[in-house]
Design a protein around this motif. Structure first.
Motif, PDB file in Angstrom:
ATOM      1  N   PRO A 126       0.839  -1.207   0.000  1.00 46.32           N
ATOM      2  CA  PRO A 126       0.000   0.000   0.000  1.00 46.32           C
ATOM      3  C   PRO A 126       0.871   1.253   0.000  1.00 46.32           C
ATOM      4  O   PRO A 126       2.009   1.229   0.485  1.00 46.32           O
ATOM      5  N   PRO A 127       0.379   2.367  -0.525  1.00 49.50           N
ATOM      6  CA  PRO A 127       1.173   3.599  -0.604  1.00 49.50           C
ATOM      7  C   PRO A 127       1.680   4.091   0.746  1.00 49.50           C
ATOM      8  O   PRO A 127       2.704   4.774   0.800  1.00 49.50           O
ATOM      9  N   GLU A 128       0.983   3.742   1.823  1.00 52.48           N
ATOM     10  CA  GLU A 128       1.397   4.236   3.136  1.00 52.48           C
ATOM     11  C   GLU A 128       2.444   3.346   3.807  1.00 52.48           C
ATOM     12  O   GLU A 128       2.879   3.621   4.935  1.00 52.48           O
ATOM     13  N   ASP A 129       2.881   2.269   3.124  1.00 51.42           N
ATOM     14  CA  ASP A 129       3.914   1.413   3.708  1.00 51.42           C
ATOM     15  C   ASP A 129       5.129   2.258   4.075  1.00 51.42           C
ATOM     16  O   ASP A 129       5.637   3.028   3.256  1.00 51.42           O
ATOM     17  N   GLU A 130       5.617   2.113   5.302  1.00 49.89           N
ATOM     18  CA  GLU A 130       6.669   2.998   5.806  1.00 49.89           C
ATOM     19  C   GLU A 130       7.964   2.867   5.010  1.00 49.89           C
ATOM     20  O   GLU A 130       8.666   3.863   4.784  1.00 49.89           O
ATOM     21  N   THR A 131       8.299   1.662   4.565  1.00 47.42           N
ATOM     22  CA  THR A 131       9.529   1.489   3.782  1.00 47.42           C
ATOM     23  C   THR A 131       9.375   2.129   2.404  1.00 47.42           C
ATOM     24  O   THR A 131      10.299   2.781   1.904  1.00 47.42           O
ATOM     25  N   PHE A 132       8.202   1.962   1.798  1.00 45.42           N
ATOM     26  CA  PHE A 132       7.951   2.590   0.497  1.00 45.42           C
ATOM     27  C   PHE A 132       8.011   4.109   0.623  1.00 45.42           C
ATOM     28  O   PHE A 132       8.613   4.789  -0.212  1.00 45.42           O
ATOM     29  N   VAL A 133       7.388   4.656   1.667  1.00 47.31           N
ATOM     30  CA  VAL A 133       7.398   6.108   1.887  1.00 47.31           C
ATOM     31  C   VAL A 133       8.829   6.601   2.080  1.00 47.31           C
ATOM     32  O   VAL A 133       9.231   7.638   1.519  1.00 47.31           O
ATOM     33  N   GLU A 134       9.627   5.864   2.843  1.00 45.95           N
ATOM     34  CA  GLU A 134      11.023   6.258   3.070  1.00 45.95           C
ATOM     35  C   GLU A 134      11.802   6.245   1.765  1.00 45.95           C
ATOM     36  O   GLU A 134      12.592   7.163   1.488  1.00 45.95           O
ATOM     37  N   CYS A 135      11.589   5.224   0.949  1.00 48.31           N
ATOM     38  CA  CYS A 135      12.273   5.142  -0.344  1.00 48.31           C
ATOM     39  C   CYS A 135      11.900   6.323  -1.233  1.00 48.31           C
ATOM     40  O   CYS A 135      12.760   6.923  -1.894  1.00 48.31           O
ATOM     41  N   TYR A 136      10.625   6.669  -1.243  1.00 49.72           N
ATOM     42  CA  TYR A 136      10.176   7.783  -2.080  1.00 49.72           C
ATOM     43  C   TYR A 136      10.781   9.100  -1.594  1.00 49.72           C
ATOM     44  O   TYR A 136      11.208   9.936  -2.396  1.00 49.72           O
ATOM     45  N   GLN A 137      10.847   9.285  -0.287  1.00 47.83           N
ATOM     46  CA  GLN A 137      11.443  10.504   0.264  1.00 47.83           C
ATOM     47  C   GLN A 137      12.934  10.600  -0.101  1.00 47.83           C
ATOM     48  O   GLN A 137      13.433  11.689  -0.404  1.00 47.83           O
ATOM     49  N   VAL A 138      13.621   9.471  -0.082  1.00 48.36           N
ATOM     50  CA  VAL A 138      15.032   9.460  -0.473  1.00 48.36           C
ATOM     51  C   VAL A 138      15.169   9.823  -1.952  1.00 48.36           C
ATOM     52  O   VAL A 138      16.047  10.609  -2.337  1.00 48.36           O
ATOM     53  N   GLN A 139      14.302   9.280  -2.779  1.00 52.54           N
ATOM     54  CA  GLN A 139      14.352   9.583  -4.214  1.00 52.54           C
ATOM     55  C   GLN A 139      14.141  11.068  -4.480  1.00 52.54           C
ATOM     56  O   GLN A 139      14.876  11.693  -5.257  1.00 52.54           O
ATOM     57  N   VAL A 140      13.144  11.657  -3.817  1.00 53.61           N
ATOM     58  CA  VAL A 140      12.857  13.082  -3.998  1.00 53.61           C
ATOM     59  C   VAL A 140      14.046  13.930  -3.531  1.00 53.61           C
ATOM     60  O   VAL A 140      14.464  14.873  -4.223  1.00 53.61           O
ATOM     61  N   ALA A 141      14.599  13.591  -2.368  1.00 58.90           N
ATOM     62  CA  ALA A 141      15.726  14.355  -1.828  1.00 58.90           C
ATOM     63  C   ALA A 141      16.932  14.280  -2.761  1.00 58.90           C
ATOM     64  O   ALA A 141      17.599  15.294  -3.022  1.00 58.90           O
ATOM     65  N   ASN A 142      17.215  13.094  -3.295  1.00 55.68           N
ATOM     66  CA  ASN A 142      18.364  12.940  -4.181  1.00 55.68           C
ATOM     67  C   ASN A 142      18.140  13.611  -5.538  1.00 55.68           C
ATOM     68  O   ASN A 142      19.080  14.155  -6.134  1.00 55.68           O
ATOM     69  N   ASP A 143      16.908  13.577  -6.033  1.00 57.19           N
ATOM     70  CA  ASP A 143      16.596  14.296  -7.282  1.00 57.19           C
ATOM     71  C   ASP A 143      16.810  15.800  -7.096  1.00 57.19           C
ATOM     72  O   ASP A 143      17.373  16.471  -7.974  1.00 57.19           O
ATOM     73  N   ASN A 144      16.366  16.325  -5.960  1.00 62.26           N
ATOM     74  CA  ASN A 144      16.563  17.753  -5.672  1.00 62.26           C
ATOM     75  C   ASN A 144      18.047  18.089  -5.551  1.00 62.26           C
ATOM     76  O   ASN A 144      18.501  19.139  -6.021  1.00 62.26           O
ATOM     77  N   LEU A 145      18.788  17.183  -4.922  1.00 61.17           N
ATOM     78  CA  LEU A 145      20.229  17.404  -4.755  1.00 61.17           C
ATOM     79  C   LEU A 145      20.937  17.423  -6.105  1.00 61.17           C
ATOM     80  O   LEU A 145      21.819  18.266  -6.350  1.00 61.17           O
ATOM     81  N   ARG A 146      20.554  16.522  -7.001  1.00 58.01           N
ATOM     82  CA  ARG A 146      21.178  16.497  -8.336  1.00 58.01           C
ATOM     83  C   ARG A 146      20.890  17.781  -9.100  1.00 58.01           C
ATOM     84  O   ARG A 146      21.750  18.269  -9.848  1.00 58.01           O
ATOM     85  N   GLU A 147      19.694  18.331  -8.921  1.00 56.62           N
ATOM     86  CA  GLU A 147      19.372  19.605  -9.566  1.00 56.62           C
ATOM     87  C   GLU A 147      20.225  20.730  -8.973  1.00 56.62           C
ATOM     88  O   GLU A 147      20.698  21.620  -9.697  1.00 56.62           O
ATOM     89  N   GLU A 148      20.446  20.684  -7.656  1.00 50.91           N
ATOM     90  CA  GLU A 148      21.311  21.676  -7.015  1.00 50.91           C
ATOM     91  C   GLU A 148      22.733  21.570  -7.549  1.00 50.91           C
ATOM     92  O   GLU A 148      23.406  22.590  -7.781  1.00 50.91           O
ATOM     93  N   ILE A 149      23.203  20.348  -7.766  1.00 46.69           N
ATOM     94  CA  ILE A 149      24.557  20.148  -8.296  1.00 46.69           C
ATOM     95  C   ILE A 149      24.664  20.704  -9.708  1.00 46.69           C
ATOM     96  O   ILE A 149      25.663  21.348 -10.059  1.00 46.69           O
ATOM     97  N   ARG A 150      23.641  20.480 -10.522  1.00 46.77           N
ATOM     98  CA  ARG A 150      23.665  21.018 -11.884  1.00 46.77           C
ATOM     99  C   ARG A 150      23.707  22.549 -11.868  1.00 46.77           C
ATOM    100  O   ARG A 150      24.452  23.163 -12.640  1.00 46.77           O
ATOM    101  N   THR A 151      22.924  23.158 -10.988  1.00 45.18           N
ATOM    102  CA  THR A 151      22.929  24.621 -10.873  1.00 45.18           C
ATOM    103  C   THR A 151      24.280  25.113 -10.374  1.00 45.18           C
ATOM    104  O   THR A 151      24.831  26.102 -10.879  1.00 45.18           O
TER     105      THR A 151
END
Length: 225
Positions: A126-151
């Motif tokens: 289910p979408p609220e699974d804590e491990t799935f939510v943690e994985c998604y948060q890591v993905q978002v944080a790393n995507d944002n970081l890569r954009e910061e690196i490009r800038t």
């Protein structure tokens, strides 16, 4: 102090050192490593045993098994997307549901072959699974970081292109010296002896060519007559 040209190679070295320091100060977040707990949480091994029993009862033989080393965690999440707005005539941000999958390592585990995909076991949660939510948060944080690196990289490149010499760059931003290779700094800080050499050569010429100077002076005077 000598003038050191800010060559393309020197710019690349400075940029690389800057990026290394940025990434050291801003490391990517890591994904959860305990994928095995999901097997327990969702009673996967109990279901595997029941599948083995049922298969043998129905077909009279053991179900083919295959070892898996990873688990693909699958679910849905509301993710930001860009969509063209015909009224505004521009792209606008909005959220829409998307299917996401994250791969986690697990100890080598036997699974029915029909449930295995290239040594991976797919598990929908289910979408609220804590491990799935943690994985998604890591993905978002790393995507944002890569954009910061490009800038960050673009800003470094644009800034370096505005200078022609290392001397100009260091004068404008002294802290950048920490990113400059030591041999280039040492070269810049060397005493520029060209002025002294010019003076010495002038004194030598004055002494060695004094006779020639007198001849040219006399010739000029004679010519005036």
């Amino acid at each position: 102090m000598k003038t050191v040209r800010l060559s393309e190679e020197l710019k690349r070295q400075i940029k690389k050192n800057a990026l290394d320091k940025f990434e050291k100060a801003n490391p990517e977040q890591t994904y959860p490593v305990d994928g095995a707990k999901l097997l327990t949480k969702y009673s996967v091994m109990d279901k595997v045993e029941r599948t083995q029993t049922s298969f043998k009862e129905i077909w009279g033989r053991d179900v083919p098994m295959e070892n898996v080393e990873r688990i693909q965690l699958q679910s849905t999440a509301m993710v930001p997307k860009e969509k063209w707005d015909h009224d505004k005539e521009e792209y606008v941000q909005h959220e829409e549901e998307d299917n996401l999958s994250f791969t986690l390592n697990i100890p080598t585990t036997p699974m029915p072959s029909f449930m295995v995909d290239y040594r991976d076991f797919k598990l929908k949660v289910p979408p609220e699974d804590e491990t799935f939510v943690e994985c998604y948060q890591v993905q978002v944080a790393n995507d944002n970081l890569r954009e910061e690196i490009r800038t960050f990289r673009r800003n470094i490149e644009d800034t370096l292109d505005k200078f022609h010499t290392l001397n100009q760059l260091i004068k404008a931003a002294p802290y950048i010296k920490d990113l400059v290779p030591s041999d280039r700094l040492q070269k810049m800080y060397e005493k520029d002896e060209r002025g002294e050499r010019v003076k010495q050569q002038a004194e030598m010429a004055e002494h060695e060519l004094s006779d020639l100077r007198e001849v040219l002076l006399e010739d000029k005077l004679l010519g005036d007559d």
